[in-house]
Design an enzyme around this catalytic site. Structure first.
Site, PDB file in Angstrom:
ATOM      1  N   ASP A  30      37.234  70.643  20.816  1.00 46.75           N
ATOM      2  CA  ASP A  30      38.197  71.721  20.729  1.00 46.75           C
ATOM      3  C   ASP A  30      39.436  71.020  20.217  1.00 46.75           C
ATOM      4  OD1 ASP A  30      40.118  73.634  21.145  1.00 46.75           O
ATOM      5  OD2 ASP A  30      39.597  73.815  23.229  1.00 46.75           O
ATOM      6  N   GLU A  80      52.182  44.524  14.036  1.00 47.94           N
ATOM      7  CA  GLU A  80      51.135  44.034  14.650  1.00 47.94           C
ATOM      8  C   GLU A  80      50.066  44.105  13.638  1.00 47.94           C
ATOM      9  OE1 GLU A  80      49.381  46.450  17.946  1.00 47.94           O
ATOM     10  OE2 GLU A  80      51.157  47.399  17.677  1.00 47.94           O
ATOM     11  N   CYS A 112      53.444  47.041  19.971  1.00 46.61           N
ATOM     12  CA  CYS A 112      54.695  48.094  19.468  1.00 46.61           C
ATOM     13  C   CYS A 112      55.846  47.618  19.841  1.00 46.61           C
ATOM     14  CB  CYS A 112      54.185  49.246  20.048  1.00 46.61           C
ATOM     15  SG  CYS A 112      52.551  50.062  19.820  1.00 46.61           S
ATOM     16  N   SER A 202      45.543  51.264  29.469  1.00 46.96           N
ATOM     17  CA  SER A 202      47.029  51.326  28.482  1.00 46.96           C
ATOM     18  C   SER A 202      47.983  52.390  28.948  1.00 46.96           C
ATOM     19  CB  SER A 202      46.354  51.466  27.123  1.00 46.96           C
ATOM     20  OG  SER A 202      46.264  52.929  26.782  1.00 46.96           O
ATOM     21  N   HIS A 234      58.539  55.415  23.382  1.00 40.58           N
ATOM     22  CA  HIS A 234      57.405  54.997  22.552  1.00 40.58           C
ATOM     23  C   HIS A 234      56.632  56.092  22.541  1.00 40.58           C
ATOM     24  CE1 HIS A 234      54.446  53.140  20.474  1.00 40.58           C
ATOM     25  NE2 HIS A 234      53.441  52.772  21.649  1.00 40.58           N
ATOM     26  N   LYS A 243      54.870  62.868  29.703  1.00 39.04           N
ATOM     27  CA  LYS A 243      54.446  62.245  31.014  1.00 39.04           C
ATOM     28  C   LYS A 243      55.149  61.233  31.530  1.00 39.04           C
ATOM     29  CE  LYS A 243      49.293  62.888  30.746  1.00 39.04           C
ATOM     30  NZ  LYS A 243      48.248  62.594  31.119  1.00 39.04           N
TER      31      LYS A 243
HETATM   32  P1  HMG Z   1      40.284  60.719  25.926  1.00 42.38           P
HETATM   33  O1  HMG Z   1      39.504  60.257  26.915  1.00 42.38           O
HETATM   34  O2  HMG Z   1      39.586  61.118  24.725  1.00 42.38           O
HETATM   35  O3  HMG Z   1      41.280  61.813  26.306  1.00 42.38           O
HETATM   36  O4  HMG Z   1      41.272  59.418  25.351  1.00 42.38           O
HETATM   37  P2  HMG Z   1      41.221  62.676  27.773  1.00 42.38           P
HETATM   38  O5  HMG Z   1      40.000  63.158  28.167  1.00 42.38           O
HETATM   39  O6  HMG Z   1      41.976  61.809  28.901  1.00 42.38           O
HETATM   40  O7  HMG Z   1      42.047  63.845  27.121  1.00 42.38           O
HETATM   41  C1  HMG Z   1      43.472  63.752  26.783  1.00 42.38           C
HETATM   42  C2  HMG Z   1      44.240  65.031  27.293  1.00 42.38           C
HETATM   43  O8  HMG Z   1      43.850  65.956  26.395  1.00 42.38           O
HETATM   44  C3  HMG Z   1      44.172  65.266  28.922  1.00 42.38           C
HETATM   45  O9  HMG Z   1      45.505  65.560  29.192  1.00 42.38           O
HETATM   46  C4  HMG Z   1      43.266  66.446  28.715  1.00 42.38           C
HETATM   47  O10 HMG Z   1      43.382  67.257  29.993  1.00 42.38           O
HETATM   48  C5  HMG Z   1      43.634  66.992  27.594  1.00 42.38           C
HETATM   49  P3  HMG Z   1      46.065  65.059  30.441  1.00 42.38           P
HETATM   50  O11 HMG Z   1      45.048  65.351  31.724  1.00 42.38           O
HETATM   51  O12 HMG Z   1      46.057  63.491  30.142  1.00 42.38           O
HETATM   52  O13 HMG Z   1      47.430  65.739  30.612  1.00 42.38           O
HETATM   53  N1  HMG Z   1      42.463  68.097  27.248  1.00 42.38           N
HETATM   54  C6  HMG Z   1      42.936  69.283  26.720  1.00 42.38           C
HETATM   55  N2  HMG Z   1      44.167  70.018  26.489  1.00 42.38           N
HETATM   56  C7  HMG Z   1      44.069  71.155  25.966  1.00 42.38           C
HETATM   57  N3  HMG Z   1      42.707  71.849  25.586  1.00 42.38           N
HETATM   58  C8  HMG Z   1      41.551  71.103  25.635  1.00 42.38           C
HETATM   59  C9  HMG Z   1      41.636  69.788  26.134  1.00 42.38           C
HETATM   60  N4  HMG Z   1      40.616  69.096  26.422  1.00 42.38           N
HETATM   61  C10 HMG Z   1      41.327  67.713  26.818  1.00 42.38           C
HETATM   62  N5  HMG Z   1      40.464  71.699  25.182  1.00 42.38           N
HETATM   63  C11 HMG Z   1      43.295  58.153  25.150  1.00 42.38           C
HETATM   64  C12 HMG Z   1      42.833  59.455  25.624  1.00 42.38           C
HETATM   65  C13 HMG Z   1      45.033  58.252  25.102  1.00 42.38           C
HETATM   66  C14 HMG Z   1      42.933  57.215  26.406  1.00 42.38           C
HETATM   67  C15 HMG Z   1      42.595  57.673  23.947  1.00 42.38           C
HETATM   68  O14 HMG Z   1      43.322  58.356  22.854  1.00 42.38           O
HETATM   69  C16 HMG Z   1      43.292  56.468  23.613  1.00 42.38           C
HETATM   70  O15 HMG Z   1      42.397  55.199  24.065  1.00 42.38           O
HETATM   71  N6  HMG Z   1      44.262  55.903  22.604  1.00 42.38           N
HETATM   72  C17 HMG Z   1      44.753  54.810  22.267  1.00 42.38           C
HETATM   73  C18 HMG Z   1      45.266  53.888  23.288  1.00 42.38           C
HETATM   74  C19 HMG Z   1      47.019  54.653  23.640  1.00 42.38           C
HETATM   75  O16 HMG Z   1      47.346  55.251  22.668  1.00 42.38           O
HETATM   76  N7  HMG Z   1      47.270  54.406  24.884  1.00 42.38           N
HETATM   77  C20 HMG Z   1      48.649  54.820  25.055  1.00 42.38           C
HETATM   78  C21 HMG Z   1      49.408  53.695  25.940  1.00 42.38           C
HETATM   79  S1  HMG Z   1      49.462  52.048  25.217  1.00 42.38           S
HETATM   80  C22 HMG Z   1      50.713  51.997  24.150  1.00 42.38           C
HETATM   81  O17 HMG Z   1      51.527  53.098  23.907  1.00 42.38           O
HETATM   82  C23 HMG Z   1      50.636  51.071  23.280  1.00 42.38           C
HETATM   83  C24 HMG Z   1      50.048  51.216  21.650  1.00 42.38           C
HETATM   84  O18 HMG Z   1      50.939  51.994  21.114  1.00 42.38           O
HETATM   85  C25 HMG Z   1      49.810  49.870  21.165  1.00 42.38           C
HETATM   86  C26 HMG Z   1      50.647  48.905  21.086  1.00 42.38           C
HETATM   87  O19 HMG Z   1      51.641  48.534  21.948  1.00 42.38           O
HETATM   88  O20 HMG Z   1      50.503  47.950  20.023  1.00 42.38           O
HETATM   89  C27 HMG Z   1      48.695  52.076  21.897  1.00 42.38           C
END
Ligand code: HMG
Length: 393
Positions: A30, A80, A112, A202, A234, A243
């Site tokens: 979705d 990075e 980052c 993460s 960030h 959040k």
């Molecule tokens: P996921 O498992 O696909 O997503 O991965 P989810 O199931 O947790 O859903 C995400 C959100 O969408 C949830 O919201 C759901 O409820 C919502 P929440 O409950 O968290 O508030 N959702 C919906 N909302 C509206 N309509 C719908 C619907 N369905 C679901 N139909 C994850 C998400 C971020 C884990 C993944 O994308 C990922 O692994 N990303 C990469 C890692 C990342 O970005 N981490 C962030 C912190 S680490 C960081 O910031 C450092 C970084 O920048 C790197 C660095 O430092 O170099 C990454």
């Protein structure tokens, strides 16, 4: 006391873009999950002849056109997505921008976070000699594996900052809260072009680092949360910043509504994650879209997986609105050419050998391009659209 901080700030991104609706359809997801659940709309994708150097140089060019190169004796390139294990990406940029030889040029790395390490180092250099100015570049391409949960949080972008005494944009205040902890939340092994990530870990590591950095900031004598007028976090995806502010509000007991950071999301929703540049793309968006910032204090949280966090503050300077670049950023974002899913997947999977000579196709309409590999070395060039070299103030 002399103020030091960000005198000017500019962004650049890639020539191509993937709409997250396209990805959602392909993944049978979705689209609201991406737009609302993650808070992202599109992600910038580098064309074959773009990378961190071309984006970084493109971001720096308007700073040099506006202020000249006088006094710049240091370039700190934070990334990075390094293009070489030894040579700083900043040296390619230094050559492309035809900058004077009397400079030190180095690369900073810590996920980052490293752009903030570069910014803090720049503040120190200027404190020692206020006549010097430092060019800080943050440039990254965020890449996760195809079909992974991280895929919709890819992106690309660069931020260039001119750091000086008596800054025109943001005077950085001296107190910082810092935290470091060895954690396997996200990293990129030397033999991989994509990050390895434990998504859930993460997110908790980010939140822990944010509250710990805040506690250190408070212990070091930082102002209370009620004395901070706007926030900028960030933003690997903008929902995480929502959040984070809610968590800080809970942690400090101070009401901190989303209106205090909403304007900072405008560019990152479009760029996707730009790693080192993400926080500063958030800052640029805030400065470009909030008309009531003069004299106000912004709280900034920088995070780099692995993990390092820093909370610090800055005071927006009275003339900040005159320095805005909202129109050119809007044009850059709107000018990106959408990729089909097949084109995106082909670009993602393309091989980039470094042991044979090859030339890249001419795709980008930006001022600089990656021309390919010759004699095992990366070759860059100005394109037809590159303006004349930097002018002096
Ligand atoms: P996921 O498992 O696909 O997503 O991965 P989810 O199931 O947790 O859903 C995400 C959100 O969408 C949830 O919201 C759901 O409820 C919502 P929440 O409950 O968290 O508030 N959702 C919906 N909302 C509206 N309509 C719908 C619907 N369905 C679901 N139909 C994850 C998400 C971020 C884990 C993944 O994308 C990922 O692994 N990303 C990469 C890692 C990342 O970005 N981490 C962030 C912190 S680490 C960081 O910031 C450092 C970084 O920048 C790197 C660095 O430092 O170099 C990454």
């Amino acid at each position: 006391m002399m103020s030091i901080g960000i005198h000017d700030l500019s962004l650049a991104t890639t020539h191509r873009v993937l709409d997250l609706d396209t990805l959602a359809e392909a993944n049978g997801v979705d689209p609201a999950k991406y737009h609302i659940g993650l808070g992202q709309d599109r992600m910038s994708i580098p064309a074959a002849d773009e990378d961190i150097v071309t984006m970084g140089a493109q971001a720096a060019l308007p700073l040099l056109e506006r202020h000249g190169a006088e006094g710049i004796r240091t370039i700190l390139f934070a990334t990075e997505s390094g293009v070489d294990q030894s040579k700083s990406a900043g040296l390619f940029l230094h050559e492309l921008l035809e900058l004077p030889r009397t400079m030190r040029v180095v690369e900073f790395k810590q996920a980052c976070y490293s752009a903030t390490a570069a910014l803090q180092s720049a503040l120190g250099i200027v404190a020692r000699n206020p006549r010097e100015r430092v060019l800080v570049i943050a440039s990254d391409v965020a890449r996760y594996e195809l079909d992974s949960s991280g895929e919709p949080t890819q992106g690309a972008g660069a931020a260039a900052m001119l750091v000086s005494a008596d800054p025109a944009l943001l005077a950085i205040e001296p107190i910082s809260g810092v935290v470091s902890r060895d954690v396997d939340d996200f990293w990129r092994p030397n033999d991989s072009t994509t990050a390895v990530v434990d998504g859930r870990l993460s997110v908790t590591a980010y939140m822990d680092a944010m509250t710990s950095a805040w506690d250190d900031f408070a212990a070091a004598g930082g102002v209370g949360a009620e004395e901070i007028d706007r926030f900028c976090f960030h933003q690997p995806f903008t929902k995480l910043a929502r959040k984070a502010l809610a968590r800080l509000s809970q942690h400090t007991g101070v009401e901190l509504p989303d209106t205090l950071q909403e304007a900072s999301f405008a560019y990152n929703r479009e760029l996707g994650n730009s790693y080192t540049a993400s926080l500063y793309a958030g800052l640029a968006a805030l400065l470009d879209h909030d008309d009531d910032l003069a004299g106000r204090r912004i709280g900034l949280f920088s995070y780099g997986s692995g993990a390092v966090g820093e909370f610090f503050t800055g005071i927006v300077q009275p003339g900040y609105r005159q320095l805005r670049r909202a129109e050119s950023i809007r044009d850059q974002l709107a000018g990106r050419v959408p990729l089909t899913l097949e084109e995106y997947r082909a670009l993602h999977s393309a091989a980039h050998p470094s042991d044979v000579d090859w030339e890249t196709p001419r795709v980008t309409e930006g001022p600089f391009r990656f021309a390919g590999i010759r004699d095992r070395a990366r070759r860059y060039e100005a394109t037809q659209t590159a303006p004349a070299g930097p002018t002096q103030e």
